[in-house]
Design an enzyme around this catalytic site. Structure first.
Site, mmCIF file in Angstrom:
data_model
loop_
_atom_site.group_PDB
_atom_site.id
_atom_site.type_symbol
_atom_site.label_atom_id
_atom_site.label_comp_id
_atom_site.label_asym_id
_atom_site.label_seq_id
_atom_site.Cartn_x
_atom_site.Cartn_y
_atom_site.Cartn_z
ATOM 1 N N THR A 108 -0.074 -7.086 -6.663
ATOM 2 C CA THR A 108 -1.098 -7.489 -7.629
ATOM 3 C C THR A 108 -0.628 -8.713 -8.397
ATOM 4 O OG1 THR A 108 -2.012 -5.269 -7.912
ATOM 5 C CG2 THR A 108 -2.622 -6.886 -9.528
ATOM 6 N N TRP A 150 3.323 0.556 -2.782
ATOM 7 C CA TRP A 150 2.216 -0.378 -2.541
ATOM 8 C C TRP A 150 2.430 -1.125 -1.219
ATOM 9 C CZ3 TRP A 150 2.477 1.803 -7.110
ATOM 10 C CH2 TRP A 150 1.365 1.843 -7.944
ATOM 11 N N ASN A 191 -0.514 3.283 -1.650
ATOM 12 C CA ASN A 191 -1.534 3.057 -2.662
ATOM 13 C C ASN A 191 -2.810 2.468 -2.081
ATOM 14 O OD1 ASN A 191 -2.247 2.713 -5.659
ATOM 15 N ND2 ASN A 191 -2.580 0.652 -4.852
ATOM 16 N N GLU A 192 -3.912 3.173 -2.265
ATOM 17 C CA GLU A 192 -5.259 2.715 -1.930
ATOM 18 C C GLU A 192 -5.403 2.269 -0.473
ATOM 19 O OE1 GLU A 192 -6.232 -0.132 -4.970
ATOM 20 O OE2 GLU A 192 -6.278 1.396 -6.533
ATOM 21 N N GLU A 275 -4.888 6.770 -11.046
ATOM 22 C CA GLU A 275 -4.838 5.383 -11.538
ATOM 23 C C GLU A 275 -6.168 5.076 -12.192
ATOM 24 O OE1 GLU A 275 -3.349 2.151 -9.054
ATOM 25 O OE2 GLU A 275 -4.873 0.833 -9.937
#
Length: 815
Positions: A108, A150, A191-192, A275
């Site tokens: 990010t 991530w 993550n995601e 989150e």
């Protein structure tokens, strides 16, 4: 002339005021609350109530380098910030800390360092998350620790995250945690990025086989898809201990309504909002207050975890004000404890993981969402209770009447509250008068826009440490880039991709140098089109300077020196910057990139080949619109470009290969003071900075308006020292001011008599050759037109750095 429309607007305002008064006198009142005013809500706090077990409120360090600068803060400020985050009875008092398992890839707003850049070469001291977890545990031994990836080093599974290599890597990471005396309570997958059932089953079995009590959090993506899969797959159901979903109350929303699914509820597992947030540390506080309560009421989620923990990253990155505390100036030690801290504290300081929700004492005030919500908790053994009430959307006063039953303490409860009803700096976590019972009932009046906690617990409070004032990072600046120990990043250096850590110097140089350590493209989380390794450092206000450093290539490829780094595209999808790129063959280029990674070559050529394993000096000089590039003593190019007027410095490589750096120096060029009288024209709307009316009274609001020639559109800039200016309206001799020292984005600026405060000092920095940003010394927020509006009369407010034209102002000399 504009006097007529101004006068007309004042007349309309006066007529509306008279009309409202007439309606009131006639007994006609407009509805204050669409849901209807509520007089009383009765709540029985019953220890016999059913309810799920509360797991806690926490925050995430990672998913980008959002904690990076905190490590370099001086003492005592660093300890003060950590106290505000983790110390019980002081600030946020976090109950869960979730950290990124570093993967050498942008996640990010930066990249976190891996413990294993290459297979089999493990350094358990890499990165700063170990330090952060140790600090959290030192302040609150009961805090629960969670971990999530991530991305991952490129050697894992030959690029396949869902592999045995990744399971083994996580076991190695948990072993490193043990070396740091840290027990990790929870661990997740990717993550995601969805889920792989067989991988989760393997993770759960491996944890058990190795004797870890760590629980598996499954999903960590948008939605509850994994819960549906668990209903049909008993092995997956057994492997996942906790179901975690992201932004269950909406992404970048008011978080007024939260959601789950029948399948998620039917699993019987603990459900987490694993989150949430991604909102400004101040304006995001009301949504957080809603979500902590409503997540349980609407979706039965038993944990709320905010992303991120702290805004300790540079202001040119996308999520630069998100977190609980803002700490982006390690050189000055300045920080701000923001409203999200206190939205968190109203629950965390009065509860603990393991408490029980009391369903019969939780709901919506008057049965209507717009009135607000309340959630009650009981301690194990019914030794204490707390009820948290939020009235974020209420527009009228309300009352609650509380009674106690089911074996809970009936002592006179204490009341604490935080006021979010205005954008001004307001009181937080204030203790009110204890409630006095009448016939066993306690009555409390609720004001709109507040959080209240009614409790039988003690030991709460708001920290009293005070931040120093902000200051620009002064030039000249030097750093040998040796760091403090092998494997650590250099001071103030924030890695965006790859891993820049200290290592023994090569090429015959002794001591430690900074090295790009990542040999392969990592398994990535972001989707940037140019994922090359680079890192940034410094102050965005640096304009005219020379940056130089020594560089060595360990293998074929290129090194880069960057200057005037400005806005970074979201998730590293571009960067406003100039690049000097030099390869081992001697091929060089001077480039300009933008926030979409579009590249323009300003000059290029071939110099004497630097080769590999030898040191060479790269330098860039910026003076106005002139840019000069040098390699060793030879000038490669001198060009003219007006695209970027100021910014940080950076270093990097054009691919994932070894390179070393040393002896960074940044020396100032020549800067002409801006003292004088100007018109300030907004680059987006073309309208002028304007003091409403004549600007002769304290509190005069600042707007934008087309040019009129009036003195209320003239501004005098006067140096106040350290690169800052006062901005004084010529018409009324009053200073541009942040009202009430409010640090909330969206606060409209006004005029006030000179007081020499930081809320009247402004950093005026060239963004391009003819356009400046104007940044408050109070909080680092920039002068902006509200909503990037082009409408005459739109408020001029303070907002986070965005790189948008609405934050850029052309200075035209007057007279």
């Amino acid at each position: 002339m504009r006097s007529t429309p101004r006068s007309g607007r004042r007349q309309i305002s006066a007529l509306l005021t008279i009309l409202a008064l007439c309606l009131t006198l006639a007994g006609v009142h407009p509805p204050a609350n669409a849901a209807g005013p509520v007089r009383t809500t009765d709540i029985t706090v019953d220890g016999a109530s059913p309810g799920r077990v509360f797991d806690g409120v926490g925050a995430i360090s990672g998913g980008g380098g959002n904690t990076r600068l905190l490590l370099d803060y001086p003492e005592p400020q660093r300890a003060q910030i950590l106290d505000y985050l983790f110390k019980p009875g002081y600030g946020a008092a976090l109950q869960i800390l979730k950290v990124e398992v570093g993967g050498d890839t942008n996640s990010t707003d930066g990249a976190e360092s891996s413990i294993e850049h290459t297979r089999g070469s493990v350094n358990c001291d890499n990165g700063y998350e170990w330090w952060l977890m140790e600090q959290a545990k030192a302040r609150n031994p009961g805090i629960r620790l969670a971990a999530l990836s991530w991305g991952a080093p490129g050697w894992i599974g030959n690029g396949n995250f869902w592999s045995q290599d990744m399971i083994d890597y996580l076991m190695t990471w948990l072993g490193c945690a043990a070396q740091h005396h840290l027990a990790i309570d929870y661990i997740g997958g990717w993550n995601e990025r969805g889920f792989n059932a067989a991988w989760y089953e393997n993770l759960h079995a491996t944890l058990a086989a190795k004797g870890y009590a760590t629980k598996v959090v499954g999903g960590d993506s948008f939605g509850w898809d994994i819960a549906t899969a668990m209903r049909a797959d008993s092995a997956l159901n057994d492997a996942v201990d906790i179901i975690g979903a992201h932004y269950t109350c909406g992404y970048l929303s008011a978080m007024a309504t939260c959601s789950t699914t029948p399948d998620a509820l039917a699993t019987g597992k603990q459900l987490w909002a694993s989150e949430n947030g991604s909102q400004d540390a101040n304006t995001g506080a009301p949504p957080m207050a809603r979500a902590i309560n409503r997540g349980y009421l609407d979706a039965r989620t038993t944990a709320y975890i905010n992303w991120p923990l702290v805004a300790s990253l540079y202001q040119n990155q996308s999520f630069n004000t998100m977190g609980l505390v803002t700490a982006n100036q390690p050189w000055s030690g300045a920080y701000s404890v923001d409203r999200s801290t206190w939205a968190t504290a109203q629950t965390t300081q009065f509860t603990a993981p393991g408490w029980q929700y009391l369903d019969t004492a939780s709901g919506y005030l008057g049965g209507k969402r717009d009135n607000g919500s309340y959630v009650s908790y009981a301690a194990p053994g019914k030794s204490a209770w707390s009820t948290v009430i939020e009235t974020m959307d209420a527009t009228v006063d309300q009352t609650v009447t509380l009674k106690v039953a089911g074996g809970l303490p009936a002592d006179a409860p204490h009341v604490w509250s935080t006021d979010f009803s205005t954008n001004s700096a307001t009181s937080h976590l204030v203790r009110g008068a204890d409630l006095v019972g009448t016939s066993g009932a306690y009555r409390l009046t609720l004001k709109p826009g507040r959080i209240y906690t009614v409790t039988t617990t003690t030991g709460q409070g708001a920290g009293t440490a005070v931040s120093p004032q902000r200051a620009a990072l002064a030039l000249p600046y030097t750093d040998p880039l040796a760091g403090t120990a092998t494997g650590q990043e250099a001071r103030y250096l924030a890695t965006m991709n790859g891993a820049f850590e200290t290592a023994p110097c090569a090429g015959g140089r002794t001591g430690r140098c900074l090295r790009q350590q990542t040999p392969l493209t990592p398994i990535r989380w972001t989707d940037e089109i140019a994922p090359q390794p680079y890192a940034m450092l410094g102050d965005l206000s640096w304009s005219n300077y020379t940056v130089g450093l020594d560089a060595l290539l360990e293998q074929q490829g290129s090194t880069e020196l960057l200057g005037r780094l400005g806005t970074q595209g979201r998730n590293n999808n571009g960067l406003n910057a100039y690049h000097l790129r030099v390869s081992d063959t001697g091929a060089w280029s001077l480039l300009r990139t933008d926030t979409a990674w579009a590249s323009t070559t300003l000059a290029s050529g071939t110099a004497t080949a630097p080769g590999i394993n030898s040191w060479h000096h790269l330098a860039l000089t910026f003076q106005g619109t002139t840019i000069t590039a040098k390699l060793d003593t030879a000038t490669l190019a001198t060009v003219t470009d007006s695209s970027y007027g100021a910014g940080q410095i950076g270093l990097g490589t054009t691919g994932y290969h070894g390179a070393q750096f040393a002896n960074l120096s940044i020396t100032p060029g020549t800067t002409t003071p801006l003292d004088g009288t100007y018109k300030l024209t907004n680059a987006h709307s073309g309208q002028l900075l304007d003091a409403f009316g004549q600007g002769t009274a304290d509190g005069t609001p600042i707007i934008q308006w087309p040019a009129t020639g009036g003195a209320n559109q003239l501004w005098h800039l006067t140096s106040t020292g350290e690169g800052y200016y006062s901005i004084t309206g010529v018409a009324g001799d009053r200073n541009l001011d942040v009202p009430n020292r409010g640090v909330v984005p969206g606060t409209q600026l006004n005029l006030w008599s000179a007081n020499h405060g930081v809320n009247q000092q402004w950093l005026v920095t060239p963004a391009t050759a003819d356009c400046y940003t104007v940044e408050s010394r109070l909080d680092g927020l920039r002068m902006d037109v509200n909503g990037a509006s082009a409408t005459p009369g739109a408020p001029v407010v303070q907002g986070p750095a965005s790189g948008n034209p609405s934050q850029c102002w052309r200075l035209t000399t007057a007279g």
